[in-house]
Design an enzyme around this catalytic site. Structure first.
Site, PDB file in Angstrom:
ATOM      1  N   SER A  24       0.836  -1.211   0.000  1.00 29.00           N
ATOM      2  CA  SER A  24       0.000   0.000   0.000  1.00 29.00           C
ATOM      3  C   SER A  24       0.865   1.252   0.000  1.00 29.00           C
ATOM      4  CB  SER A  24      -0.917   0.008   1.227  1.00 29.00           C
ATOM      5  OG  SER A  24      -0.143  -0.055   2.404  1.00 29.00           O
ATOM      6  N   ASN A 111      -1.333  -2.106  13.862  1.00 29.91           N
ATOM      7  CA  ASN A 111      -2.791  -1.923  13.904  1.00 29.91           C
ATOM      8  C   ASN A 111      -3.193  -0.642  14.629  1.00 29.91           C
ATOM      9  OD1 ASN A 111      -2.684  -4.360  12.664  1.00 29.91           O
ATOM     10  ND2 ASN A 111      -3.533  -5.551  14.363  1.00 29.91           N
ATOM     11  N   THR A 156     -40.037  26.290  -8.186  1.00 30.37           N
ATOM     12  CA  THR A 156     -40.299  24.946  -7.659  1.00 30.37           C
ATOM     13  C   THR A 156     -40.567  24.110  -8.905  1.00 30.37           C
ATOM     14  OG1 THR A 156     -42.683  25.242  -7.464  1.00 30.37           O
ATOM     15  CG2 THR A 156     -41.380  25.875  -5.556  1.00 30.37           C
ATOM     16  N   HIS A 157     -40.133  22.857  -8.892  1.00 28.83           N
ATOM     17  CA  HIS A 157     -40.243  21.983 -10.073  1.00 28.83           C
ATOM     18  C   HIS A 157     -39.546  22.603 -11.288  1.00 28.83           C
ATOM     19  CE1 HIS A 157     -43.525  19.922  -7.844  1.00 28.83           C
ATOM     20  NE2 HIS A 157     -43.824  21.168  -7.478  1.00 28.83           N
ATOM     21  N   SER A 278     -14.692  25.048 -26.882  1.00 29.57           N
ATOM     22  CA  SER A 278     -14.897  23.775 -27.579  1.00 29.57           C
ATOM     23  C   SER A 278     -13.836  23.645 -28.658  1.00 29.57           C
ATOM     24  CB  SER A 278     -16.287  23.771 -28.216  1.00 29.57           C
ATOM     25  OG  SER A 278     -16.327  22.839 -29.286  1.00 29.57           O
ATOM     26  N   LYS A 284     -18.483  28.422 -28.635  1.00 31.96           N
ATOM     27  CA  LYS A 284     -18.833  27.868 -27.327  1.00 31.96           C
ATOM     28  C   LYS A 284     -18.023  28.426 -26.169  1.00 31.96           C
ATOM     29  CE  LYS A 284     -21.229  24.823 -26.383  1.00 31.96           C
ATOM     30  NZ  LYS A 284     -21.250  23.376 -26.608  1.00 31.96           N
ATOM     31  N   ASN A 286     -18.002  27.007 -22.368  1.00 33.53           N
ATOM     32  CA  ASN A 286     -18.625  25.925 -21.605  1.00 33.53           C
ATOM     33  C   ASN A 286     -18.362  26.022 -20.100  1.00 33.53           C
ATOM     34  OD1 ASN A 286     -19.629  24.714 -23.948  1.00 33.53           O
ATOM     35  ND2 ASN A 286     -17.715  23.585 -24.273  1.00 33.53           N
ATOM     36  N   GLU A 291     -19.605  21.731 -14.112  1.00 33.62           N
ATOM     37  CA  GLU A 291     -19.945  20.364 -14.551  1.00 33.62           C
ATOM     38  C   GLU A 291     -19.064  19.333 -13.863  1.00 33.62           C
ATOM     39  OE1 GLU A 291     -21.016  20.160 -19.077  1.00 33.62           O
ATOM     40  OE2 GLU A 291     -19.578  21.774 -18.767  1.00 33.62           O
ATOM     41  N   TYR A 318      -8.758  -5.961  14.052  1.00 35.02           N
ATOM     42  CA  TYR A 318      -8.182  -5.505  12.777  1.00 35.02           C
ATOM     43  C   TYR A 318      -8.294  -6.583  11.713  1.00 35.02           C
ATOM     44  CZ  TYR A 318      -5.008  -3.939   9.162  1.00 35.02           C
ATOM     45  OH  TYR A 318      -4.499  -3.575   7.945  1.00 35.02           O
ATOM     46  N   GLN A 323      -7.160  -1.823   5.042  1.00 34.53           N
ATOM     47  CA  GLN A 323      -6.156  -1.073   4.280  1.00 34.53           C
ATOM     48  C   GLN A 323      -6.800  -0.362   3.086  1.00 34.53           C
ATOM     49  OE1 GLN A 323      -2.109  -2.637   3.679  1.00 34.53           O
ATOM     50  NE2 GLN A 323      -2.630  -2.814   1.526  1.00 34.53           N
ATOM     51  N   LYS A 326      -7.786   3.746   2.787  1.00 35.14           N
ATOM     52  CA  LYS A 326      -7.002   4.931   2.450  1.00 35.14           C
ATOM     53  C   LYS A 326      -7.227   5.490   1.039  1.00 35.14           C
ATOM     54  CE  LYS A 326      -3.720   2.986   5.173  1.00 35.14           C
ATOM     55  NZ  LYS A 326      -4.825   2.256   5.723  1.00 35.14           N
TER      56      LYS A 326
HETATM   57  N1  ARG Z   1      -1.008  -1.098   5.812  1.00 34.91           N
HETATM   58  C1  ARG Z   1      -1.865  -1.570   6.846  1.00 34.91           C
HETATM   59  C2  ARG Z   1      -3.212  -0.866   6.771  1.00 34.91           C
HETATM   60  O1  ARG Z   1      -3.299   0.090   6.124  1.00 34.91           O
HETATM   61  C3  ARG Z   1      -1.237  -1.303   8.170  1.00 34.91           C
HETATM   62  C4  ARG Z   1      -1.630  -2.278   9.239  1.00 34.91           C
HETATM   63  C5  ARG Z   1      -1.114  -3.610   8.894  1.00 34.91           C
HETATM   64  N2  ARG Z   1      -1.362  -4.528   9.944  1.00 34.91           N
HETATM   65  C6  ARG Z   1      -1.232  -5.818   9.767  1.00 34.91           C
HETATM   66  N3  ARG Z   1      -1.462  -6.569  10.779  1.00 34.91           N
HETATM   67  N4  ARG Z   1      -0.925  -6.336   8.620  1.00 34.91           N
HETATM   68  O2  ARG Z   1      -4.173  -1.269   7.360  1.00 34.91           O
END
Ligand code: ARG
Length: 473
Positions: A24, A111, A156-157, A278, A284, A286, A291, A318, A323, A326
């Site tokens: 990650s 965790n 309205t509407h 455009s 145009k 725009n 939008e 956990y 993960q 994020k």
């Molecule tokens: N990259 C993990 C997450 O975002 C961190 C925690 C990982 N914990 C584990 N026991 N593998 O959740």
């Protein structure tokens, strides 16, 4: 291959496809300032309770700040083998300060570490959103002041309904964004809870002082239950819900700007600096910005739905599923922030075509309700008055006229109660001025709303942003 901090019980090397699949780092590397700040506080707390020495804590924190500088300057080397930002920093610390680095993770788990980092990140992001909403509310109040005498059709509407002041319309958005700011402020209370010390899930055998860590990191509260501390992502769900609602408001505003800038409405013109052309049609201009705001609203809704779905069946505590929080959170934070920022910049540049708005408010029988109210004042029950005016409208439509363009003689064929003062009664100014009920569009009301908004803004703490949350040293 880099050594993994967890690979003691493993005899086989991780498959490269697994490393790619589980990594990650490309997403969570932006948590690094919080990860380091959290680790520094953890070190200091460990030293305070005697789990490590002051000397060790000093070496660790100095090493951590050096790594922070390296990351700030973009000189840090990332490596997918090391999964996430927590392991990257820990491994780098070992190179930086040697063996003592191995003590940093005492009484801690990734965790509780990741839960801490995300809470710190979101605390800052929420302060930034509240600041931007503060700016946006200020812009809306400014526009309302500027347009206190501009009359437009209220709908309205999407059918012309009754005339309103453009200022009243802007102040409606002021109310929405004020509620948003309150909502974010309220969620912040639950984000601002310190999970560290939960360790993996059950707490730890070391004599840690979680309250002290919380004080160092400026958290008013610690998470009460270690399992909840590592399993809870409600604060993300709350932020995403608040963000989805706020995006709804931005999207409704954006939709109106798109409509109003069309040739069908001709109520506004976007500044050249905030419109696009455009590639094929030379004429145009725009409204791509509103939008895109409308379109990006869909993304933020998606982030909320995806996050709810990630969480909905997770057993305590956990799980690696989490993960996935994020990318969703970061996407929503960035999207909302950019939409707020551009709206704050774009709104003051709009050219308002007040004459066209007034024109539109003057046709389409927007004073029909007022004619009925007139008859009510003469003692006609409202339902009868409604029917009488309905017939007058049908007649006027057939004549290609407005109600106030009919003669008194014509009007009297529908009701004898109508007198010459009806014409004054039906003017736009009168129609607006009569709406003095609390919250109505009468000029005095709107002025008062603007005044109280100005006080509200002056009273709401500005600059609640990240500055003080990053105190070092
Ligand atoms: N990259 C993990 C997450 O975002 C961190 C925690 C990982 N914990 C584990 N026991 N593998 O959740």
């Amino acid at each position: 291959m880099s050594e993994k901090p967890w690979d003691g019980r493993f005899s086989e090397r991780t498959d490269t496809s697994v490393e790619a699949f589980t990594s990650s780092i490309q997403v969570d590397k932006r948590l690094y300032p919080y990860d380091i700040e959290g680790s520094v506080a953890h070190c200091r707390m460990l030293a305070k309770v005697g789990v490590i020495t002051d000397q060790e804590a000093g070496e660790l924190t100095e090493g951590l700040w050096r790594i922070k500088r390296e990351l700030d300057q973009g000189n840090f080397k990332f490596d997918d083998n090391l999964e996430d930002i927590h392991m990257h920093i820990e491994v780098r610390l070992l190179q930086e300060v040697g063996k003592v680095a191995q003590k940093l993770h005492t009484a801690r788990s990734r965790n509780d570490q990741v839960a801490l980092d995300v809470r710190m990140f979101l605390r800052d992001a929420t302060h930034r959103v509240i600041d931007s909403l503060f700016n946006l509310r200020g812009v809306l109040v400014g526009l309302a002041e500027q347009h206190i005498a501009t009359v437009m059709p209220g709908y309205t509407h999407l059918q012309r309904a009754q005339p309103v002041l453009l200022a009243h319309h802007w102040m409606a958005y002021y109310e929405m964004f004020t509620r948003d700011a309150e909502r974010f402020g309220d969620s912040l209370k639950r984000t601002n809870v310190m999970p560290l010390g939960a360790a993996a899930l059950a707490g730890t055998t070391y004599p840690i002082n979680r309250q002290h860590t919380a004080e160092l990191l400026k958290f008013p509260k610690i998470a009460a239950n270690s399992m909840d501390a590592v399993a809870d992502r409600d604060f993300i769900l709350e932020y995403l819900s608040d963000a989805a609602i706020c995006m709804t408001h931005l999207s409704r505003l954006a939709e109106e700007l798109v409509l109003w800038s069309s040739a069908e409405f001709r109520f506004i013109e976007l500044a050249d600096a905030f419109a696009t052309g455009s590639s094929i049609m030379p004429q145009k201009k725009n409204p791509d910005i509103p939008e895109l705001i409308r379109g990006k609203t869909g993304r933020v809704f998606g982030d909320l739905m995806a996050m709810l779905t990630v969480m909905k069946s997770l057993p305590l505590a956990y799980n690696r599923d989490m993960q996935e929080d994020k990318p969703l959170l970061f996407d929503a934070v960035d999207t909302l922030q950019s939409c707020l920022d551009i709206t704050v910049k774009m709104l003051p540049t709009l050219r308002i075509k007040a004459e066209n708005m007034r024109q539109a408010a003057s046709s389409g029988f927007l004073n029909a309700t007022d004619m009925a109210d007139y008859l009510v004042r003469q003692g006609v029950p409202f339902r009868n008055a409604h029917a009488i005016v309905g017939q007058a409208v049908a007649y006027a439509l057939a004549q290609g006229k407005e109600l106030h363009e009919l003669s008194l003689k014509e009007l009297n064929t529908f009701s004898k109660q109508i007198q010459n003062d009806i014409f004054e009664h039906l003017t736009l100014e009168q129609v607006i001025a009569r709406r003095q009920s609390a919250g109505g569009t009468a000029t005095g009301n709107v002025r008062a709303a603007i005044e109280s908004a100005k006080q509200e803004i002056a009273g709401s703490a500005r600059g609640s942003g990240e500055g003080d949350l990053h105190a070092k040293g």
